[in-house]
Design an enzyme around this catalytic site. Structure first.
Site, PDB file in Angstrom:
ATOM      1  N   LYS A 173       0.822  -1.212   0.000  1.00  0.00           N
ATOM      2  CA  LYS A 173       0.000   0.000   0.000  1.00  0.00           C
ATOM      3  C   LYS A 173       0.859   1.266   0.000  1.00  0.00           C
ATOM      4  O   LYS A 173       0.632   2.199  -0.780  1.00  0.00           O
ATOM      5  CB  LYS A 173      -0.933  -0.020   1.216  1.00  0.00           C
ATOM      6  CG  LYS A 173      -1.689   1.265   1.447  1.00  0.00           C
ATOM      7  CD  LYS A 173      -2.602   1.605   0.283  1.00  0.00           C
ATOM      8  CE  LYS A 173      -3.048   3.039   0.311  1.00  0.00           C
ATOM      9  NZ  LYS A 173      -4.407   3.237   0.680  1.00  0.00           N
TER      10      LYS A 173
ATOM     11  N   CYS B 295      -3.674  10.929   1.829  1.00  0.00           N
ATOM     12  CA  CYS B 295      -3.037   9.648   1.477  1.00  0.00           C
ATOM     13  C   CYS B 295      -1.663   9.886   0.856  1.00  0.00           C
ATOM     14  O   CYS B 295      -0.635   9.623   1.464  1.00  0.00           O
ATOM     15  CB  CYS B 295      -3.912   8.883   0.495  1.00  0.00           C
ATOM     16  SG  CYS B 295      -5.581   8.668   1.094  1.00  0.00           S
TER      17      CYS B 295
HETATM   18  N1  SAJ Z   1      -2.322  14.914  -8.466  1.00  0.00           N
HETATM   19  C1  SAJ Z   1      -1.490  15.695  -9.249  1.00  0.00           C
HETATM   20  N2  SAJ Z   1      -1.152  15.231 -10.491  1.00  0.00           N
HETATM   21  C2  SAJ Z   1      -1.625  14.036 -10.962  1.00  0.00           C
HETATM   22  C3  SAJ Z   1      -2.442  13.236 -10.144  1.00  0.00           C
HETATM   23  C4  SAJ Z   1      -2.779  13.715  -8.888  1.00  0.00           C
HETATM   24  O1  SAJ Z   1      -1.054  16.780  -8.867  1.00  0.00           O
HETATM   25  O2  SAJ Z   1      -1.293  13.702 -12.099  1.00  0.00           O
HETATM   26  C5  SAJ Z   1      -2.683  15.399  -7.126  1.00  0.00           C
HETATM   27  C6  SAJ Z   1      -4.190  15.537  -6.934  1.00  0.00           C
HETATM   28  O3  SAJ Z   1      -4.677  16.765  -7.419  1.00  0.00           O
HETATM   29  C7  SAJ Z   1      -4.291  15.410  -5.427  1.00  0.00           C
HETATM   30  C8  SAJ Z   1      -3.205  14.409  -5.084  1.00  0.00           C
HETATM   31  O4  SAJ Z   1      -2.310  14.420  -6.176  1.00  0.00           O
HETATM   32  O5  SAJ Z   1      -4.007  16.638  -4.794  1.00  0.00           O
HETATM   33  C9  SAJ Z   1      -3.672  12.994  -4.828  1.00  0.00           C
HETATM   34  O6  SAJ Z   1      -4.707  12.633  -5.723  1.00  0.00           O
HETATM   35  P1  SAJ Z   1      -4.830  11.181  -6.372  1.00  0.00           P
HETATM   36  O7  SAJ Z   1      -6.011  11.169  -7.254  1.00  0.00           O
HETATM   37  O8  SAJ Z   1      -3.534  10.797  -6.970  1.00  0.00           O
HETATM   38  O9  SAJ Z   1      -4.989  10.201  -5.133  1.00  0.00           O
HETATM   39  P2  SAJ Z   1      -5.960  10.140  -3.858  1.00  0.00           P
HETATM   40  O10 SAJ Z   1      -5.189  10.681  -2.687  1.00  0.00           O
HETATM   41  O11 SAJ Z   1      -7.294  10.700  -4.100  1.00  0.00           O
HETATM   42  O12 SAJ Z   1      -6.121   8.530  -3.708  1.00  0.00           O
HETATM   43  C10 SAJ Z   1      -4.935   7.761  -3.620  1.00  0.00           C
HETATM   44  C11 SAJ Z   1      -5.060   6.568  -4.594  1.00  0.00           C
HETATM   45  N3  SAJ Z   1      -3.744   5.928  -4.737  1.00  0.00           N
HETATM   46  C12 SAJ Z   1      -3.189   5.722  -5.944  1.00  0.00           C
HETATM   47  O13 SAJ Z   1      -3.701   6.086  -6.966  1.00  0.00           O
HETATM   48  C13 SAJ Z   1      -1.882   5.010  -5.928  1.00  0.00           C
HETATM   49  C14 SAJ Z   1      -6.093   5.582  -4.101  1.00  0.00           C
HETATM   50  O14 SAJ Z   1      -6.089   4.408  -4.901  1.00  0.00           O
HETATM   51  C15 SAJ Z   1      -5.802   5.207  -2.644  1.00  0.00           C
HETATM   52  O15 SAJ Z   1      -6.792   4.312  -2.146  1.00  0.00           O
HETATM   53  C16 SAJ Z   1      -5.851   6.468  -1.817  1.00  0.00           C
HETATM   54  O16 SAJ Z   1      -4.800   7.328  -2.283  1.00  0.00           O
HETATM   55  C17 SAJ Z   1      -5.652   6.125  -0.367  1.00  0.00           C
HETATM   56  O17 SAJ Z   1      -6.646   6.131   0.372  1.00  0.00           O
HETATM   57  O18 SAJ Z   1      -4.532   5.782   0.018  1.00  0.00           O
END
Ligand code: SAJ
Length: 449
Positions: free
Chosen positions: A215, A269
């Protein structure tokens, strides 16, 4: 193993949908939360969080009589711990003068404490909260063993990480592959029996520490990759290249998948979990550490873009403002405060951090968040509507790529705002449309004003 009754500790973004899905599949669920208002809201049949599809799924569980909420656990066949594991806000670790964040595991420990008196022979306990390596065996097992039952002998103990994406939780809960790490192979099998009640994705059994590491590795990979995209945005800015176009072209390569730059990494996360590795082994994690620093510095990069946009205007005859004071008294409309698009969660949001830095420079910022119009954040003025935020603004700052915002056109906004400067931090708007409508337009990482 047969599961008639399940107790879910923690009724947030993970515990509540999980409870609803188990109840929909015929399991009696007691949901437990420390917040009385959450328990009362749920027992009335209402929910306290926004997640697509959750309202209907929960109402169905409530109507069926299979879900009840309470402040304390009761005896059950299985217990799931789904409580937050944030970092400590008032304490840091130190490695050769470099501060690092520390996991706050109090909620996990107290959830385990609350289960121990109810634990019976043959029960299953599953930890779902993202946790530092070895938490299940070294923190949770000893607390549960205060019951005088032995983990892996008298009761089953597993770690099974939640991996669902906010905004798509209900679908991913059912369809995603599920990793189940047991204290023993028999525990892993018991965990697999529990989740096979609703999981349609693959269920993979392993040991508890491997599952914990899986994870954190997933979220760390995403953090490091976002840091790389953010660093590319700074380079592109320096070289006068549009990073979004460069990424689009690079991603045509069959083995390249660069993520998107933006105002930084938010939520509870991706910006938190990599610290679990750093805390566990600071001497082994220089890359992970630097990625966290790059992403945490990104809100300042957005503020620098805003300053440059104002300075470019000041450079015209009659201007004459300096970089140091350029924000003073400027009215800025901040569009979006959520940590990512189309969700209502404003915790640990880089957009809010951008607003705070702007205000430190004496800008007058009005923020709006369509998913949470009545949101409250200390020190930030949040107005209920977009119209109110933009009316008297000098500059429109797009901070979150909400669909509602990306559908806005300059034609509709021109009449509603005095602003003629736009900074788009998330590649949400078409530059030429705004320029043609008479706006000075800057996109983060495009090197052009
Ligand atoms: N973000 C960027 N650029 C990107 C992608 C995301 O700047 O290309 C930013 C988003 O705007 C946000 C942050 O990163 O601020 C996180 O967003 P996210 O969509 O990447 O992830 P979370 O935090 O919503 O959910 C993540 C997920 N993990 C992965 O994709 C590896 C989800 O599957 C997990 O279950 C979750 O964390 C968790 O609960 O750990």
């Amino acid at each position: 193993m047969i599961f008639n009754k399940l107790c879910v500790i923690g009724l947030g973004y993970i515990g509540l949908p999980t409870s609803a899905v188990f109840a929909a599949n015929g399991v009696d669920v007691l949901g437990v939360d420390v917040l009385p208002e959450v328990v009362e809201t749920l027992n009335r049949g209402e929910i306290h969080i926004h997640e697509p599809g959750l309202d209907e799924a929960f109402k169905e569980a409530h109507r069926s009589g299979r879900f009840k909420a309470a402040l304390k656990p009761e005896p059950a066949d299985a217990f799931i711990i789904a409580v937050p594991t944030p970092f400590k806000h008032n304490e840091t670790g130190d490695y050769n003068g470099q501060p690092y964040k520390l996991a706050d595991m109090r909620a996990v420990a107290s959830a385990a404490e609350s289960i121990a008196p109810h634990l019976r022979k043959g029960n299953l306990v599953v930890l779902e909260s993202t946790s530092p390596p070895r938490t299940t065996m070294e923190l949770v097992a000893p607390i549960l063993e205060k019951s005088s039952l032995k983990a892996g002998v008298d009761f089953h103990l597993c770690y099974s990480p939640e991996r669902v994406l906010p905004g798509q939780i209900l679908r991913e809960l059912i369809e995603n592959a599920r990793v189940i790490g047991g204290a023993t192979p028999e525990s892993a099998q018991a965990g697999a029996d529990l989740y096979s009640i609703f999981v349609k994705g693959k269920i993979i059994q392993t040991d508890a520490t491997t599952a914990e590491m899986v994870k954190i590795m997933e979220n760390t990979t995403r953090d490091v990759n976002i840091a790389l995209a953010n660093e590319f945005s700074r380079l592109a800015d320096k070289f006068g290249v549009d990073v979004w176009e460069a990424i689009r072209l690079a991603n045509l390569h069959p083995r390249i998948n660069i993520l998107s730059p933006g105002p930084g990494v938010g939520g509870h996360c991706i910006g938190v979990d990599p610290w679990f590795f750093v805390e566990a082994a600071p001497e082994l994690t220089p890359l992970i550490y630097r990625a966290r620093q790059v992403n945490d510095a990104q809100p300042q990069f957005v503020v620098d873009a805003v300053k440059r946009a104002f300075l470019a205007r000041a450079a015209v005859p009659g201007g004459g403002e300096s970089a140091g004071s350029i924000l003073k008294g400027k009215k800025i409309a901040a569009l979006g405060l959520a940590y990512k698009p189309d969700v209502d969660d404003i915790r640990e949001s880089p957009a809010a951090e951008v607003v705070r830095i702007l205000q430190k420079g004496d800008a007058a910022v009005l923020a709006c968040e369509p998913f949470k119009p009545d949101a409250k954040l200390p020190g930030i003025t949040i107005v209920p509507t977009l119209d109110e935020a933009i009316r008297d603004a000098d500059l429109l700052l797009l901070l979150v790529r909400h669909t509602e915002f990306t559908q806005l056109t300059p034609e509709t906004l021109t009449k509603k705002t005095k602003a003629r400067i736009v900074v788009d931090a998330v590649n949400g708007w078409d530059a030429s449309a705004w320029k043609n409508a008479g706006f000075r337009f800057t996109r983060l990482g495009s090197g052009k004003i």
